[in-house]
Write a protein that holds these residues in place. Structure first.
Motif, PDB file in Angstrom:
ATOM      1  N   THR A  68       0.858  -1.176   0.000  1.00 39.39           N
ATOM      2  CA  THR A  68       0.000   0.000   0.000  1.00 39.39           C
ATOM      3  C   THR A  68       0.897   1.228   0.000  1.00 39.39           C
ATOM      4  N   THR A  69       0.343   2.347  -0.430  1.00 41.87           N
ATOM      5  CA  THR A  69       1.121   3.581  -0.520  1.00 41.87           C
ATOM      6  C   THR A  69       0.395   4.703   0.197  1.00 41.87           C
ATOM      7  N   GLY A  70       1.126   5.778   0.466  1.00 43.34           N
ATOM      8  CA  GLY A  70       0.536   6.926   1.115  1.00 43.34           C
ATOM      9  C   GLY A  70       1.582   8.000   1.352  1.00 43.34           C
ATOM     10  N   ILE A  71       1.269   8.916   2.274  1.00 39.92           N
ATOM     11  CA  ILE A  71       2.162  10.021   2.602  1.00 39.92           C
ATOM     12  C   ILE A  71       2.391  10.047   4.105  1.00 39.92           C
ATOM     13  N   PHE A  72       3.665  10.131   4.489  1.00 41.21           N
ATOM     14  CA  PHE A  72       4.070  10.238   5.889  1.00 41.21           C
ATOM     15  C   PHE A  72       4.616  11.637   6.123  1.00 41.21           C
ATOM     16  N   SER A  73       4.109  12.315   7.159  1.00 39.96           N
ATOM     17  CA  SER A  73       4.565  13.665   7.507  1.00 39.96           C
ATOM     18  C   SER A  73       4.924  13.679   8.984  1.00 39.96           C
ATOM     19  N   MET A  74       6.011  14.382   9.336  1.00 40.85           N
ATOM     20  CA  MET A  74       6.466  14.431  10.725  1.00 40.85           C
ATOM     21  C   MET A  74       7.008  15.809  11.039  1.00 40.85           C
ATOM     22  N   ARG A 131       8.847  17.195  14.447  1.00 47.53           N
ATOM     23  CA  ARG A 131       9.305  16.979  15.811  1.00 47.53           C
ATOM     24  C   ARG A 131       9.376  18.311  16.553  1.00 47.53           C
ATOM     25  N   PRO A 132       9.084  18.264  17.861  1.00 44.88           N
ATOM     26  CA  PRO A 132       8.710  17.089  18.640  1.00 44.88           C
ATOM     27  C   PRO A 132       7.202  16.807  18.605  1.00 44.88           C
ATOM     28  N   GLY A 133       6.871  15.529  18.585  1.00 43.71           N
ATOM     29  CA  GLY A 133       5.535  15.092  18.941  1.00 43.71           C
ATOM     30  C   GLY A 133       4.477  14.990  17.869  1.00 43.71           C
ATOM     31  N   ARG A 134       4.723  15.450  16.655  1.00 38.64           N
ATOM     32  CA  ARG A 134       3.622  15.513  15.692  1.00 38.64           C
ATOM     33  C   ARG A 134       3.937  14.702  14.442  1.00 38.64           C
ATOM     34  N   MET A 135       2.949  13.960  13.990  1.00 40.84           N
ATOM     35  CA  MET A 135       3.085  13.252  12.730  1.00 40.84           C
ATOM     36  C   MET A 135       1.707  12.920  12.172  1.00 40.84           C
ATOM     37  N   ARG A 136       1.682  12.581  10.905  1.00 38.27           N
ATOM     38  CA  ARG A 136       0.450  12.172  10.237  1.00 38.27           C
ATOM     39  C   ARG A 136       0.816  11.142   9.172  1.00 38.27           C
ATOM     40  N   LEU A 137       0.059  10.059   9.124  1.00 37.40           N
ATOM     41  CA  LEU A 137       0.258   9.032   8.114  1.00 37.40           C
ATOM     42  C   LEU A 137      -1.080   8.724   7.476  1.00 37.40           C
ATOM     43  N   GLU A 138      -1.127   8.867   6.166  1.00 35.48           N
ATOM     44  CA  GLU A 138      -2.364   8.625   5.431  1.00 35.48           C
ATOM     45  C   GLU A 138      -2.092   7.745   4.227  1.00 35.48           C
ATOM     46  N   TYR A 139      -3.000   6.803   4.014  1.00 33.21           N
ATOM     47  CA  TYR A 139      -2.907   5.941   2.852  1.00 33.21           C
ATOM     48  C   TYR A 139      -3.573   6.596   1.640  1.00 33.21           C
ATOM     49  N   ASP A 140      -3.110   6.189   0.462  1.00 31.81           N
ATOM     50  CA  ASP A 140      -3.770   6.605  -0.765  1.00 31.81           C
ATOM     51  C   ASP A 140      -5.118   5.890  -0.893  1.00 31.81           C
ATOM     52  N   LYS A 141      -6.004   6.463  -1.695  1.00 31.33           N
ATOM     53  CA  LYS A 141      -7.303   5.842  -1.942  1.00 31.33           C
ATOM     54  C   LYS A 141      -7.102   4.435  -2.500  1.00 31.33           C
ATOM     55  N   PRO A 142      -8.011   3.510  -2.197  1.00 32.99           N
ATOM     56  CA  PRO A 142      -9.316   3.711  -1.546  1.00 32.99           C
ATOM     57  C   PRO A 142      -9.295   3.545  -0.027  1.00 32.99           C
ATOM     58  N   ILE A 143      -8.109   3.342   0.582  1.00 28.34           N
ATOM     59  CA  ILE A 143      -8.042   3.146   2.034  1.00 28.34           C
ATOM     60  C   ILE A 143      -8.352   4.465   2.742  1.00 28.34           C
ATOM     61  N   LYS A 144      -9.234   4.399   3.723  1.00 32.69           N
ATOM     62  CA  LYS A 144      -9.698   5.603   4.407  1.00 32.69           C
ATOM     63  C   LYS A 144      -9.078   5.783   5.792  1.00 32.69           C
ATOM     64  N   ASP A 145      -8.262   4.823   6.238  1.00 30.25           N
ATOM     65  CA  ASP A 145      -7.654   4.907   7.568  1.00 30.25           C
ATOM     66  C   ASP A 145      -6.531   5.942   7.584  1.00 30.25           C
ATOM     67  N   PHE A 146      -6.329   6.578   8.728  1.00 30.16           N
ATOM     68  CA  PHE A 146      -5.174   7.446   8.908  1.00 30.16           C
ATOM     69  C   PHE A 146      -4.830   7.531  10.383  1.00 30.16           C
ATOM     70  N   VAL A 147      -3.646   8.049  10.662  1.00 28.51           N
ATOM     71  CA  VAL A 147      -3.157   8.224  12.034  1.00 28.51           C
ATOM     72  C   VAL A 147      -2.590   9.617  12.151  1.00 28.51           C
ATOM     73  N   VAL A 148      -2.845  10.280  13.283  1.00 26.74           N
ATOM     74  CA  VAL A 148      -2.285  11.609  13.505  1.00 26.74           C
ATOM     75  C   VAL A 148      -1.865  11.721  14.970  1.00 26.74           C
ATOM     76  N   ALA A 149      -0.689  12.304  15.192  1.00 25.40           N
ATOM     77  CA  ALA A 149      -0.188  12.575  16.541  1.00 25.40           C
ATOM     78  C   ALA A 149      -0.123  14.083  16.732  1.00 25.40           C
ATOM     79  N   ASP A 150      -0.696  14.563  17.850  1.00 17.47           N
ATOM     80  CA  ASP A 150      -0.810  16.005  18.063  1.00 17.47           C
ATOM     81  C   ASP A 150       0.186  16.564  19.068  1.00 17.47           C
ATOM     82  N   GLY A 151       1.133  15.731  19.502  1.00 16.70           N
ATOM     83  CA  GLY A 151       2.101  16.172  20.510  1.00 16.70           C
ATOM     84  C   GLY A 151       1.901  15.497  21.841  1.00 16.70           C
ATOM     85  N   SER A 152       0.686  15.018  22.096  1.00 17.93           N
ATOM     86  CA  SER A 152       0.394  14.316  23.349  1.00 17.93           C
ATOM     87  C   SER A 152      -0.182  12.929  23.117  1.00 17.93           C
TER      88      SER A 152
END
Length: 222
Positions: free
Chosen positions: A73-79, A81-102
């Motif tokens: 699967t493919t997607g975009i990873f963004s980070m 530091r400190p504490g923040r990141m976001r990982l999202e898959y390309d369509k059609p996957i709708k899942d994602f993860v985000v870290a807000d520092g805490s």
């Protein structure tokens, strides 16, 4: 929770206890980790890795994830530091993860369900903390070097059952190219970074969890 999201949790270095619960299996038993006996060259490599990671303040990259069954699967990873990141898959996957520092938030796009955990309870804390040290609460279990490639494997000092993280670098120029996670179930997930960029400017809102509106096909940009 979908199988894709469970693999995502492993990919983002979440504790084996969380992935085990998600998979309906008991957490793996913890064992005291064994630190590698590092040569002088290995110690210099570890210091080089520390310096490199601490000099990364922002990073964004296309990624290719290979699951234990070989599915890609493919997607975009963004980070940031400190504490923040976001990982999202390309369509059609709708899942994602985000870290807000805490906290790290996990969005299951099919079930439209959110779950979360403190960053400090996950291995993701290691790459997101303000100062990265390959000692103390993490243990270097292996250093591998070959022409053009450097690999460093790590576990948590207090709970090796969370899994093993292996960081893979290319040597010329020295930069992070991929990571592998061997989780508490004995399964390996690999993520390769394609043309990673550092010193990227981000809108801070992208590192806060926001539930996608109903009917949205994608998490990116929320």
């Amino acid at each position: 929770m979908t199988a894709v999201l469970r693999r995502l949790l492993a990919t983002l270095l979440v504790s084996a206890s969380l992935t085990g619960v998600a998979a309906g299996a008991p957490p793996a038993a913890s064992a005291a980790p064994t630190a590698a006996r590092l040569s002088a060259q290995d110690q210099a490599t570890v210091a080089r890795v520390e310096e490199y990671l601490n000099n990364i303040h922002t990073l964004q990259s296309k990624f290719v994830q290979v699951a234990p069954n070989g599915q890609q699967t493919t997607g975009i990873f963004s980070m940031a530091r400190p504490g923040r990141m976001r990982l999202e898959y390309d369509k059609p996957i709708k899942d994602f993860v985000v870290a807000d520092g805490s906290f790290i938030f996990y969005w299951d796009g099919e079930m439209r369900q959110q779950s979360s955990a403190p960053i400090g309870s996950t291995m993701a804390d290691f790459i997101l903390r303000k100062t990265i040290r390959l000692s103390g609460d993490v243990v270097v279990t292996n250093v591998f070097q070959a022409p053009g490639v450097v690999e460093v494997s790590l576990v948590e000092s207090k709970d090796s059952g969370k899994g093993t993280l292996t960081l893979v670098f290319e040597d010329h120029p020295f930069q992070l190219r991929k990571w592998r996670v061997l989780d508490g179930q004995g399964l390996t997930t690999e993520v390769a970074l394609l043309n990673p960029r550092t010193d990227v400017s981000f809108d801070r809102d992208m590192f806060y969890f926001k539930e996608p509106p109903k009917g949205s096909d994608y998490g990116r940009g929320n």
